[in-house]
Scaffold this motif. Sequence first.
Motif, PDB file in Angstrom:
ATOM      1  N   ARG A  64      22.911 -43.571 -36.931  1.00  0.00           N
ATOM      2  CA  ARG A  64      24.343 -43.398 -36.665  1.00  0.00           C
ATOM      3  C   ARG A  64      24.630 -42.021 -36.073  1.00  0.00           C
ATOM      4  O   ARG A  64      25.480 -41.871 -35.191  1.00  0.00           O
ATOM      5  N   LEU A  65      23.933 -41.020 -36.555  1.00  0.00           N
ATOM      6  CA  LEU A  65      24.105 -39.673 -36.025  1.00  0.00           C
ATOM      7  C   LEU A  65      23.610 -39.586 -34.576  1.00  0.00           C
ATOM      8  O   LEU A  65      24.216 -38.919 -33.745  1.00  0.00           O
TER       9      LEU A  65
ATOM     10  N   HIS B 267      25.093 -41.421 -49.755  1.00  0.00           N
ATOM     11  CA  HIS B 267      24.086 -42.334 -49.242  1.00  0.00           C
ATOM     12  C   HIS B 267      22.932 -42.453 -50.229  1.00  0.00           C
ATOM     13  O   HIS B 267      22.557 -41.497 -50.887  1.00  0.00           O
TER      14      HIS B 267
ATOM     15  N   GLU C   1      31.225 -43.687 -44.328  1.00  0.00           N
ATOM     16  CA  GLU C   1      30.728 -44.910 -44.961  1.00  0.00           C
ATOM     17  C   GLU C   1      29.279 -44.752 -45.446  1.00  0.00           C
ATOM     18  O   GLU C   1      28.388 -44.418 -44.667  1.00  0.00           O
TER      19      GLU C   1
ATOM     20  N   VAL D 213      25.470 -45.506 -46.620  1.00  0.00           N
ATOM     21  CA  VAL D 213      24.380 -46.413 -46.252  1.00  0.00           C
ATOM     22  C   VAL D 213      23.264 -46.244 -47.276  1.00  0.00           C
ATOM     23  O   VAL D 213      23.227 -45.256 -48.008  1.00  0.00           O
TER      24      VAL D 213
ATOM     25  N   ASP E  38      23.732 -42.007 -32.450  1.00  0.00           N
ATOM     26  CA  ASP E  38      24.780 -42.632 -31.636  1.00  0.00           C
ATOM     27  C   ASP E  38      25.858 -41.622 -31.266  1.00  0.00           C
ATOM     28  O   ASP E  38      26.352 -41.605 -30.126  1.00  0.00           O
ATOM     29  N   VAL E  39      26.217 -40.763 -32.213  1.00  0.00           N
ATOM     30  CA  VAL E  39      27.213 -39.722 -31.943  1.00  0.00           C
ATOM     31  C   VAL E  39      26.690 -38.758 -30.887  1.00  0.00           C
ATOM     32  O   VAL E  39      27.398 -38.394 -29.944  1.00  0.00           O
TER      33      VAL E  39
ATOM     34  N   THR F  27      19.062 -45.180 -41.520  1.00  0.00           N
ATOM     35  CA  THR F  27      20.310 -45.732 -40.978  1.00  0.00           C
ATOM     36  C   THR F  27      21.279 -44.607 -40.656  1.00  0.00           C
ATOM     37  O   THR F  27      21.933 -44.619 -39.604  1.00  0.00           O
ATOM     38  N   LEU F  28      21.356 -43.626 -41.538  1.00  0.00           N
ATOM     39  CA  LEU F  28      22.224 -42.472 -41.296  1.00  0.00           C
ATOM     40  C   LEU F  28      21.787 -41.737 -40.034  1.00  0.00           C
ATOM     41  O   LEU F  28      22.623 -41.388 -39.190  1.00  0.00           O
TER      42      LEU F  28
ATOM     43  N   VAL G 150      30.375 -38.560 -39.989  1.00  0.00           N
ATOM     44  CA  VAL G 150      29.440 -39.653 -40.264  1.00  0.00           C
ATOM     45  C   VAL G 150      28.790 -39.450 -41.632  1.00  0.00           C
ATOM     46  O   VAL G 150      28.703 -40.384 -42.436  1.00  0.00           O
TER      47      VAL G 150
END
Length: 121
Positions: free
Chosen positions: A79-80, A16, A68, A70, A82-83, A75-76, A64
């Motif tokens: 996403r974390l 990232h 992908e 970022v 969300d998990v 942003t990372l 994560v």
Amino acid sequence: MSDRITLAGLRARGRHGVYDFEREQGQEFVVDAVLELDLAPAARSDAVTDTVHYGELAGRLVAVVTGEPVNLIETLAARLLDVCLADPRVTAATVTVHKPEAPVPHTFTDVAVTMTRVRPR
């Protein structure tokens, strides 16, 4: 909610960053996650199925970080989060993403982003 599960210092190599060399070489990221949930059912039953299995959570978070790329650790972190919030028992989560090898042209110990999300009722 005063019950929490904390997973601190989870390390994984990711690609990232906004610079090409960060994407090519990768670097270590460190993640701290704090989940808020009612732990009373697990305390009563003594069953891992009544709580968030932190070993499995760690695996999903590492996927994560190693997945992908970022540009931003913001942003990372999202996403974390969300998990962390994927389990409906989790009412809120806080994630800190540390980037100790960030390309900063000065002496520093750490760069980190912390984000908190609360599940809507």
